[in-house]
Design an enzyme around this catalytic site. Structure first.
Site, PDB file in Angstrom:
ATOM      1  N   ASP A  49       0.818  -1.202   0.000  1.00  0.00           N
ATOM      2  CA  ASP A  49       0.000   0.000   0.000  1.00  0.00           C
ATOM      3  C   ASP A  49       0.863   1.270   0.000  1.00  0.00           C
ATOM      4  O   ASP A  49       1.936   1.290   0.605  1.00  0.00           O
ATOM      5  CB  ASP A  49      -0.904  -0.001   1.247  1.00  0.00           C
ATOM      6  CG  ASP A  49      -2.050   0.973   1.111  1.00  0.00           C
ATOM      7  OD1 ASP A  49      -2.312   1.437  -0.018  1.00  0.00           O
ATOM      8  OD2 ASP A  49      -2.684   1.287   2.129  1.00  0.00           O
ATOM      9  N   SER A  61      -6.942  -6.279  -5.147  1.00  0.00           N
ATOM     10  CA  SER A  61      -7.960  -6.865  -4.277  1.00  0.00           C
ATOM     11  C   SER A  61      -9.301  -6.941  -5.005  1.00  0.00           C
ATOM     12  O   SER A  61      -9.522  -6.257  -6.011  1.00  0.00           O
ATOM     13  CB  SER A  61      -8.111  -6.032  -2.997  1.00  0.00           C
ATOM     14  OG  SER A  61      -8.957  -4.931  -3.237  1.00  0.00           O
ATOM     15  N   SER A  62     -10.188  -7.762  -4.459  1.00  0.00           N
ATOM     16  CA  SER A  62     -11.515  -7.900  -5.075  1.00  0.00           C
ATOM     17  C   SER A  62     -12.287  -6.583  -4.981  1.00  0.00           C
ATOM     18  O   SER A  62     -13.286  -6.404  -5.672  1.00  0.00           O
ATOM     19  CB  SER A  62     -12.290  -9.056  -4.425  1.00  0.00           C
ATOM     20  OG  SER A  62     -12.250  -8.952  -3.015  1.00  0.00           O
ATOM     21  N   ILE A 117      -6.431  -5.011   7.833  1.00  0.00           N
ATOM     22  CA  ILE A 117      -6.098  -6.220   7.077  1.00  0.00           C
ATOM     23  C   ILE A 117      -6.598  -6.122   5.636  1.00  0.00           C
ATOM     24  O   ILE A 117      -6.066  -6.777   4.742  1.00  0.00           O
ATOM     25  CB  ILE A 117      -6.767  -7.461   7.756  1.00  0.00           C
ATOM     26  CG1 ILE A 117      -6.307  -7.594   9.218  1.00  0.00           C
ATOM     27  CG2 ILE A 117      -6.492  -8.730   6.997  1.00  0.00           C
ATOM     28  CD1 ILE A 117      -4.852  -7.885   9.375  1.00  0.00           C
ATOM     29  N   SER A 118      -7.641  -5.304   5.409  1.00  0.00           N
ATOM     30  CA  SER A 118      -8.191  -5.100   4.067  1.00  0.00           C
ATOM     31  C   SER A 118      -8.498  -6.408   3.328  1.00  0.00           C
ATOM     32  O   SER A 118      -8.133  -6.565   2.155  1.00  0.00           O
ATOM     33  CB  SER A 118      -7.265  -4.225   3.221  1.00  0.00           C
ATOM     34  OG  SER A 118      -7.113  -2.970   3.810  1.00  0.00           O
ATOM     35  N   ASN A 123       1.294   3.354  -3.042  1.00  0.00           N
ATOM     36  CA  ASN A 123       1.779   3.784  -4.364  1.00  0.00           C
ATOM     37  C   ASN A 123       1.209   5.145  -4.764  1.00  0.00           C
ATOM     38  O   ASN A 123       1.920   5.997  -5.298  1.00  0.00           O
ATOM     39  CB  ASN A 123       1.378   2.772  -5.444  1.00  0.00           C
ATOM     40  CG  ASN A 123       2.015   1.418  -5.247  1.00  0.00           C
ATOM     41  OD1 ASN A 123       2.909   1.270  -4.427  1.00  0.00           O
ATOM     42  ND2 ASN A 123       1.544   0.432  -5.998  1.00  0.00           N
ATOM     43  N   HIS A 183       2.276   3.197  -9.218  1.00  0.00           N
ATOM     44  CA  HIS A 183       2.162   1.739  -9.347  1.00  0.00           C
ATOM     45  C   HIS A 183       3.385   1.166 -10.074  1.00  0.00           C
ATOM     46  O   HIS A 183       3.854   0.079  -9.739  1.00  0.00           O
ATOM     47  CB  HIS A 183       0.873   1.371 -10.090  1.00  0.00           C
ATOM     48  CG  HIS A 183      -0.368   1.717  -9.322  1.00  0.00           C
ATOM     49  ND1 HIS A 183      -0.531   1.404  -7.997  1.00  0.00           N
ATOM     50  CD2 HIS A 183      -1.512   2.358  -9.686  1.00  0.00           C
ATOM     51  CE1 HIS A 183      -1.718   1.826  -7.577  1.00  0.00           C
ATOM     52  NE2 HIS A 183      -2.324   2.421  -8.591  1.00  0.00           N
ATOM     53  N   ARG A 226       2.327  -4.745   6.461  1.00  0.00           N
ATOM     54  CA  ARG A 226       1.388  -3.806   5.846  1.00  0.00           C
ATOM     55  C   ARG A 226       2.092  -2.465   5.739  1.00  0.00           C
ATOM     56  O   ARG A 226       2.405  -1.827   6.743  1.00  0.00           O
ATOM     57  CB  ARG A 226       0.128  -3.667   6.699  1.00  0.00           C
ATOM     58  CG  ARG A 226      -0.769  -2.495   6.301  1.00  0.00           C
ATOM     59  CD  ARG A 226      -1.847  -2.912   5.322  1.00  0.00           C
ATOM     60  NE  ARG A 226      -2.441  -1.772   4.646  1.00  0.00           N
ATOM     61  CZ  ARG A 226      -3.703  -1.716   4.258  1.00  0.00           C
ATOM     62  NH1 ARG A 226      -4.511  -2.726   4.501  1.00  0.00           N
ATOM     63  NH2 ARG A 226      -4.160  -0.678   3.601  1.00  0.00           N
ATOM     64  N   ASN A 255     -10.614  -3.588  -5.470  1.00  0.00           N
ATOM     65  CA  ASN A 255      -9.931  -2.606  -6.319  1.00  0.00           C
ATOM     66  C   ASN A 255     -10.661  -2.337  -7.642  1.00  0.00           C
ATOM     67  O   ASN A 255     -10.384  -1.343  -8.323  1.00  0.00           O
ATOM     68  CB  ASN A 255      -8.481  -3.035  -6.617  1.00  0.00           C
ATOM     69  CG  ASN A 255      -7.539  -2.824  -5.452  1.00  0.00           C
ATOM     70  OD1 ASN A 255      -6.568  -3.568  -5.278  1.00  0.00           O
ATOM     71  ND2 ASN A 255      -7.792  -1.807  -4.628  1.00  0.00           N
ATOM     72  N   TRP A 256     -11.638  -3.195  -8.004  1.00  0.00           N
ATOM     73  CA  TRP A 256     -12.467  -2.914  -9.203  1.00  0.00           C
ATOM     74  C   TRP A 256     -13.206  -1.602  -9.043  1.00  0.00           C
ATOM     75  O   TRP A 256     -13.605  -0.981 -10.033  1.00  0.00           O
ATOM     76  CB  TRP A 256     -13.512  -4.016  -9.403  1.00  0.00           C
ATOM     77  CG  TRP A 256     -12.954  -5.347  -9.781  1.00  0.00           C
ATOM     78  CD1 TRP A 256     -12.807  -6.415  -8.955  1.00  0.00           C
ATOM     79  CD2 TRP A 256     -12.476  -5.771 -11.067  1.00  0.00           C
ATOM     80  NE1 TRP A 256     -12.271  -7.481  -9.651  1.00  0.00           N
ATOM     81  CE2 TRP A 256     -12.064  -7.115 -10.943  1.00  0.00           C
ATOM     82  CE3 TRP A 256     -12.361  -5.143 -12.317  1.00  0.00           C
ATOM     83  CZ2 TRP A 256     -11.545  -7.842 -12.017  1.00  0.00           C
ATOM     84  CZ3 TRP A 256     -11.846  -5.873 -13.388  1.00  0.00           C
ATOM     85  CH2 TRP A 256     -11.451  -7.194 -13.229  1.00  0.00           C
TER      86      TRP A 256
HETATM   87  C1  IPE Z   1      -1.184   0.222  -4.021  1.00  0.00           C
HETATM   88  O1  IPE Z   1      -1.289   1.401  -3.363  1.00  0.00           O
HETATM   89  C2  IPE Z   1      -2.414  -0.638  -4.051  1.00  0.00           C
HETATM   90  C3  IPE Z   1      -2.559  -1.431  -5.291  1.00  0.00           C
HETATM   91  C4  IPE Z   1      -1.604  -2.107  -5.825  1.00  0.00           C
HETATM   92  C5  IPE Z   1      -3.872  -1.463  -5.981  1.00  0.00           C
HETATM   93  P1  IPE Z   1      -2.518   2.440  -3.422  1.00  0.00           P
HETATM   94  O2  IPE Z   1      -2.894   2.699  -4.838  1.00  0.00           O
HETATM   95  O3  IPE Z   1      -3.622   1.949  -2.534  1.00  0.00           O
HETATM   96  O4  IPE Z   1      -1.841   3.717  -2.793  1.00  0.00           O
HETATM   97  P2  IPE Z   1      -2.499   4.861  -1.894  1.00  0.00           P
HETATM   98  O5  IPE Z   1      -3.170   4.179  -0.725  1.00  0.00           O
HETATM   99  O6  IPE Z   1      -3.467   5.612  -2.776  1.00  0.00           O
HETATM  100  O7  IPE Z   1      -1.321   5.693  -1.470  1.00  0.00           O
HETATM  101 MG    MG Z   2      -4.140   2.347  -0.601  1.00  0.00          MG
END
Ligand code: IPE
Ligand code: MG
Length: 228
Positions: free
Chosen positions: A2, A47-48, A173-174, A4, A19, A166, A50-51
């Site tokens: 997490d 993640s499921s 835990i997401s 990026n 990313h 994390r 993230n869609w």
């Molecule tokens: C990476 O970080 C998560 C994925 C690979 C989809 P994020 O995209 O969640 O980064 P933040 O939380 O916006 O900083």
């Molecule tokens: Mg994030």
């Protein structure tokens, strides 16, 4: 993995650039984990949930994954990485599914490190899919126990994780490995994923080695078991 997006935002870059940088961090960490003879590493990539992100970002993540496979798969194969996918990739673009499955096949005989990438993964979704498999195979209620259930999970080939890291400063835990994390030590760090380097990994491992793992027992019991 997490952080990026925040990494990119703080540099006035696009989220996608974040990313991309995250993918480079993943490449370095796989190598560093392998060098430390840690046999299993699982990366939560998509993640499921993230869609629900903007379409551009979701498509960008798919493109990035495709490019990553094209660039890295031969090197991963040469360096002994056995690639696994956990999660339900059936809803991914078909070209990507083919590429992912080809990569899994290509590295299937490797033994140095088992690298699992969680794609369209959600712990609750996995538990439901697992339960469906069990029902469809006609298992009786009496024959079900924890070991049998675990054998139907996406992670059936691997032990439960010892350590979860994390990044990105969130304390949750997401929906990751909900069943498997029952006794996992959890290391939370503010470091954003693209900045997570070998030193950061070392700090997490040092913290882990200081933990007393009791698995429900008392401290005295655990210490009594240690060789003198
Ligand atoms: C990476 O970080 C998560 C994925 C690979 C989809 P994020 O995209 O969640 O980064 P933040 O939380 O916006 O900083
Ligand atoms: Mg994030």
């Amino acid at each position: 993995m997490d952080g990026n997006g925040r990494w990119a935002k703080s540099r006035c870059l696009s989220r996608l650039k974040g990313h991309e940088e995250g993918a480079q961090a993943a490449r370095r960490i796989v190598e560093a984990v392998k060098e430390r003879n840690i046999p299993y590493l699982t990366l939560y990539a998509f993640s499921s949930e993230n869609w629900n992100r903007p379409k551009d970002e979701v498509e960008g993540l798919f493109r990035l994954l495709e490019g990553f496979i094209d660039k890295e798969i031969d090197r991963l194969k040469e360096s002994g990485v056995c690639l696994h996918i956990i999660g339900d990739i059936s809803k991914f673009p078909s070209v990507l599914i083919e590429k992912v499955m080809m990569s899994v096949d290509k590295t299937a005989r490797n033994k140095e490190i088992h690298l699992s990438v969680a794609l369209n993964y959600g712990g609750r979704d996995e538990i439901i899919r697992t339960t469906r498999k069990i029902i469809s195979e006609g298992l009786t209620a009496d024959s079900l126990n924890q070991k049998v259930f675990a054998g139907y999970l996406d992670t059936a080939f691997m032990p439960d994780p010892d350590l979860l890291i994390r990044t990105g400063g969130e304390w949750r835990i997401s929906n990751f490995l909900l069943w498997q994390l029952a006794y996992t030590e959890i290391f939370f760090t503010d470091t954003l994923w693209p900045d997570f380097d070998e030193d950061a990994l070392e700090r997490a491992l040092t913290w882990f080695s200081s933990r007393e793992r009791r698995f429900g027992m008392t401290s005295e019991q655990v210490r009594g078991k240690e060789p003198v």
